[in-house]
Scaffold this active site. Structure first.
Site, short mmCIF file in Angstrom:
data_model
loop_
_atom_site.label_atom_id
_atom_site.label_comp_id
_atom_site.label_asym_id
_atom_site.label_seq_id
_atom_site.Cartn_x
_atom_site.Cartn_y
_atom_site.Cartn_z
N CYS A 272 0.80 -0.67 -0.15
CA CYS A 272 0.03 -0.02 -0.02
C CYS A 272 0.90 1.31 0.35
O CYS A 272 2.09 1.27 0.87
CB CYS A 272 -0.70 0.10 1.18
SG CYS A 272 -0.93 0.95 2.12
N ASP B 235 44.67 -29.96 0.40
CA ASP B 235 45.28 -29.07 0.98
C ASP B 235 45.88 -29.42 2.03
O ASP B 235 45.37 -30.14 3.26
CB ASP B 235 44.61 -27.63 1.11
CG ASP B 235 45.40 -26.65 1.60
OD1 ASP B 235 46.16 -26.63 1.72
OD2 ASP B 235 44.79 -25.93 2.90
N ASP C 147 41.77 -20.80 -0.33
CA ASP C 147 41.64 -21.77 -1.68
C ASP C 147 40.58 -21.99 -2.25
O ASP C 147 40.81 -22.97 -3.41
CB ASP C 147 42.92 -23.35 -1.17
CG ASP C 147 41.15 -23.71 -0.43
OD1 ASP C 147 40.75 -23.30 -0.12
OD2 ASP C 147 42.16 -25.10 0.29
N ASP D 292 39.18 -25.88 1.93
CA ASP D 292 38.69 -25.56 3.06
C ASP D 292 37.73 -24.31 2.61
O ASP D 292 36.67 -23.86 2.90
CB ASP D 292 39.25 -24.52 4.64
CG ASP D 292 40.33 -23.45 4.64
OD1 ASP D 292 39.75 -22.85 2.97
OD2 ASP D 292 40.86 -22.82 4.74
#
Lengths: 895, 78
Positions: free
Chosen positions: A155, A581, A784, A780
């Site tokens: 509205c 890693d 990386d 992670d």
């Protein structure tokens, strides 16, 4: 909100500086204008104008900028956030942290009223984020934020009404409403407020609170009951068609059922003709009711100028019925009476069989997506919240960030949070796939929807609603269903030309049989045409891939393995190299105490006590590891005196009347401490990738404490499992070659990529790809990310609650390397299943077609009955779905 | 132009493969629809569209015209 200055080029539409609602200037009469400091501003309502007049500087932050030299900043907004009394010591820190944020124009602390005033751009950052950042500075503001969805904001009236009502609610500091998102952000003091009163405030303003966007449970439940209804409906239609089919089949072949010896069924007798007319009549409801969906769908498809399976079935059964009816009513039009055969049985039985097939397919498909539906159902319904020291059960949607919640043994943890009091063992298998319960205590994170096994504990909610880990998992799994396997695109292209091709083949077969076939040629031509149409449905082909994919991804989700899409699932199967890693993947990613060596005349407990005590107040991660280890062993840690950090060397302090030195070899050398045989031991530890630290008491070497990033217990086993799958495993790390080799030897990787700078990781992955390898990268997902993106498949090791890692193709919620093994195994099993389905479906279609067209009839007299074709067609889909459902029972080997 | 995404449940998508494929073809032909995938296993149509040229309700209407039942979720699920 653009402040509209009246200039020659007045825009047609401006924003109300107070509420942000758009104001149309074309119907100038309606826009409430007001001039302040030489500029005219327009408002959506008198309400807003009055509010503006009361304190214009609040809404025109650009004006205060005259003193700071900052240029007029349209759209900026001002908010005041309360600070705790302790903030006085951190003024510079708070201001720096807030000013560093994108979207913040200016932040200044006013110690007189303990407020920080922030001018910010609400399009870039919202009040909730500001409060979050403020908490992150370590200055815990005694406030929380809630985001409320508001309904009915279309509205043209003013959002100010809502803000005012909210701000008038006791306990609310600031409320801002964003008309673009229909959301109100409320900063409040949790101790003084209940969510219910916010609801009341919104309602007083004339609006309604939208229910928290909870998981799509409602939608899925609806879909499930719809499926159930569809199944029951189809089964009713099947039974009806089946019951009618029995007399139709028997009476259509009196000879087969040895009824022709009875004169009633004598060939050419009046009674037989009447029977046939009756059969024609009772088949009509089968066509029109049991077969209704074929006609409805065929007609709808026709209107959109396409043809599908329904078109084929509808055409086939109608052709059979019409031919029979013509034969019964006007047998004279056939050149010989014996041509006038009836095929009502074809119409009835085909419909019965196909309908049964559909029903079974619906049922089986419901099971395919069961694993995904189960995820949504994991969400807890209620939570026990402690507000104002009173325990209450509330719906989980009403839990807000920073609420303190109580969980008893056996209960579900309602939302994500951090334990503040108590300890327990928690079953997280439903989210992480890890089957063993995890022990948690104060300070540990808990995940919503997991189950508390043993103790009762209190925790502080950190993520609620659509931000929880479960909500993210559900969203990711559901989004993945919107993707196709690459192989499916090929299949779809084949299917797309299939239906028109089949219609042509059917027409060709009809013409061929009519002209060349044995008598009665027309009858044979009709049968063959119908059979070709029925057998040719590529349904099974279309179902083959998505069904296996849905089951496979559901299986993955059960084990905490989330595939972002079909591409990742298909590609994971072919990986031949996995790059891990080191930090955070093979290892925990944070140091822990590994060795204590006592020098002559000292014991280990003593070494640890002195080492940990002097490191008590150090924030270095290595020091933290030693302190944590001491606390775990219940060593008392007295406060040392004269603590001094010696940069690059260690620390010194006095404790129990002794002078303590704790640090590296250099510290010992500089202080003329003879380390003696400890040095050899320390060097040995360093060779294993550990960091040794010497302790000296009153100038005498007392021992060595070694700290290292420790290897996760499952890493060795997981790497061995990957190699058993025939995959080359490489480890990538920034560590020096010696340390890297030491760890590589322990975990047993094939290749070591040491001394790689973080920004070069993606490059290393690329080099492997240039060797022709298909590379999976495991990391992670934060440092990386480029390497994960570069790899053919990027696996992100999850950190419990953070699952929506952008760069990754696969997220392993459990955080264990075993997930990589399972992901590859699931990919292989799923793709094998897909190929089984595709080959099965294709053979069915490709082989069935020439048989149905009657190509083998001249050779070996083999002709497929349309009844068998219908049965086979219906059950090929069922077979495909059932085969896919076999994956549900799949278990990783050795688990 | 920001493409909008919507997932619509499609009830009655039996004879899976064919129905899904036909539906996909018809929806792709709609003006403003950018990408369509009808997953027969999930019985869901995933549609990317240009909200300036077509609305979710119009997509749903076409699905209904083809003889299936569907509903536009009030908010995108989750």
């Amino acid at each position: 909100m653009t402040t509209a200055a009246v200039q020659p080029d007045v825009p047609a539409r401006v924003r109300d500086p107070v509420c942000g609602m758009p104001v149309e200037l074309r119907d100038g009469a309606k826009a409430h204008g007001e001039t302040w400091h030489g500029k005219t501003y327009f408002f959506c309502s008198i309400d807003c104008r009055d509010r503006f007049l009361a304190s214009p500087e609040r809404y025109v932050p650009g004006t205060v900028s005259a003193t700071t030299g900052v240029s007029d900043t349209p759209g900026a907004r001002l908010i005041e956030l309360p600070l705790p009394a302790t903030a006085a010591a951190h003024v510079a820190h708070i201001e720096a942290a807030l000013n560093a944020l994108a979207g913040v124009e200016r932040a200044s602390v006013n110690l007189a009223n303990l407020r920080v005033t922030v001018v910010y751009d609400p399009d870039v950052i919202d009040a909730g984020d500001l409060v979050e950042k403020l908490s992150a500075t370590g200055v815990e503001a005694p406030v929380a934020t809630a985001r409320l969805g508001i309904e009915g904001m279309y509205c043209a009236s003013c959002v100010v009404a809502i803000e005012r009502e909210l701000e008038n609610t006791p306990g609310v500091r600031v409320a801002t409403v964003n008309p673009a998102t229909d959301e109100a952000t409320v900063v409040y003091e949790p101790a003084k407020l209940e969510v219910a009163s916010l609801r009341a405030a919104v309602e007083r303003a004339g609006y309604a609170l939208r229910e928290a966007p909870a998981p799509a449970e409602g939608a899925i439940a609806r879909q499930e009951s719809e499926q159930d209804r569809e199944y029951r409906g189809l089964m009713r239609k099947f039974w009806f068609a089946a019951i009618i089919s029995i007399p139709v089949v028997i009476l259509s072949y009196p000879g087969v059922f040895k009824l022709d010896s009875w004169s009633f069924f004598e060939k050419g007798s009046d009674s037989l003709w009447w029977t046939w007319r009756a059969l024609g009549l009772i088949t009509v409801p089968v066509l029109l009711w049991s077969g209704a969906q074929f006609y409805v769908n065929a007609w709808a498809a026709l209107k959109h100028r396409t043809a599908n399976m329904h078109t084929l079935i509808a055409t086939g059964v109608s052709a059979a019925w019409l031919y029979s009816t013509v034969a019964v009513i006007w047998p004279g039009i056939f050149p010989e009476e014996r041509f006038a055969e009836i095929y009502y049985d074809v119409s009835a039985v085909v419909i019965a069989l196909v309908t049964l097939g559909l029903a079974l397919e619906v049922k089986a498909k419901g099971r395919s997506s069961e694993a995904i539906k189960k995820l949504v159902g994991l969400q807890a319904k209620t939570a026990r919240v402690i507000r104002d020291g009173v325990e209450r059960d509330i719906p989980v949607e009403e839990v807000i960030v920073n609420d303190i919640l109580l969980v008893r043994p056996g209960e579900k943890i309602p939302v994500d949070g951090v334990i503040v009091d108590g300890e327990s063992s928690i079953d997280e298998s439903m989210v992480t796939g890890e089957s063993l319960p995890v022990d948690k205590t104060s300070g540990d994170a808990v995940i919503g929807a997991t189950i508390n096994k043993s103790g009762a504990f209190k925790f502080r909610a950190t993520k609620v609603g659509k931000d929880t880990a479960l909500a993210n998992i559900v969203r990711m799994v559901q989004d993945a269903q919107a993707t196709k396997l690459p192989i499916q695109r090929t299949v779809d292209q084949v299917s797309a030309i299939f239906v028109p091709a089949v219609v042509i083949i059917a027409a060709g077969a009809f013409v061929g049989w009519y002209n060349l076939g044995p008598t009665p040629a027309l009858a044979y031509a009709v049968i063959v045409g119908v059979t070709v149409l029925i057998i040719a449905c590529p349904c099974a082909l279309g179902l083959a891939t998505p069904t296996s994919l849905t089951v496979g991804m559901g299986k993955g989700a059960e084990q905490g393995i989330l595939f972002r899409g079909g591409d990742a699932l298909q590609a994971a199967r072919k990986l031949d190299t996995i790059v891990l890693d080191k930090t955070g993947t093979i290892t925990w990613g944070k140091p822990a105490l590994t060795d204590i060596i006592a020098g002559p005349g000292f014991d280990e407990a003593e070494v640890l006590r002195f080492g940990a005590s002097v490191e008590r107040s150090s924030e270095h991660p290595l020091a933290q590891a030693i302190v944590t280890a001491a606390q775990e062993r219940n060593v008392d840690l007295p406060e040392p005196r004269g603590f001094k950090a010696l940069t690059g060397r260690g620390v010194e302090a006095d404790l129990d009347g002794r002078h303590v030195l704790f640090g590296n070899r250099k510290l010992m050398a500089d202080s003329d401490v003879t380390v003696g045989e400890l040095e050899a031991r320390a060097d040995e530890l360093a060779g294993q990738g550990k960091t040794p630290m010497y302790l000296a008491l009153d100038g005498v070497a007392a021992g060595v404490i070694a700290v290292a990033d420790t290897i996760k217990p499952e890493s060795v086993e997981a790497i061995a499992a990957l190699r058993r799958l025939g995959i080359e495993v490489a480890m990538i790390t920034g560590d020096n070659k010696r340390t890297a080799d030491a760890i590589a030897r322990i975990v047993g990787v094939d290749r070591v990529l040491a001394e790689v700078l973080p920004e070069d990781k993606a490059h290393e992955v690329q080099k492997l790809q240039l060797e022709g390898k298909r590379v999976g990268m495991v990391g992670d997902g934060i440092n990386d990310a480029p390497a994960l993106t570069q790899a053919d498949v990027g696996f992100a090791i999850g950190t419990g609650t953070d699952v929506a890692i952008e760069a990754s193709d696969v997220t392993l919620v459990g955080g264990s390397l075993n997930g990589v093994v399972a992901a590859i195994a699931i990919s292989r099993a799923t793709m094998r299943n897909v190929y089984q389905n595709l080959v099965g479906a294709f053979i069915y279609n490709a082989a069935g077609l020439p048989v149905a067209a009657g190509l083998f009839y001249p050779l070996i007299g083999l002709l497929l009955s349309p009844l068998l074709a219908a049965g086979a067609m219906a059950f090929s889909s069922v077979t495909v779905v059932t085969n896919a459902n076999r994956l549900r029972g799949w278990k990783p080997k050795g688990a | 132009m920001h493409p909008a995404k919507i997932s619509l449940p499609v009830i009655g998508l039996s004879l899976g493969g064919c129905g899904a494929l036909t539906l996909e073809r018809v929806l792709t032909r709609l003006d403003g629809v950018l990408r369509v995938y009808v997953n027969p296993a999930m019985e869901t149509a995933y549609v990317d569209y240009d909200p300036g040229r077509i609305t979710a309700d119009e997509v749903a209407k076409t699905i209904r015209e083809l003889g299936y039942r569907t509903a536009v979720p009030e908010r995108s699920p989750l």
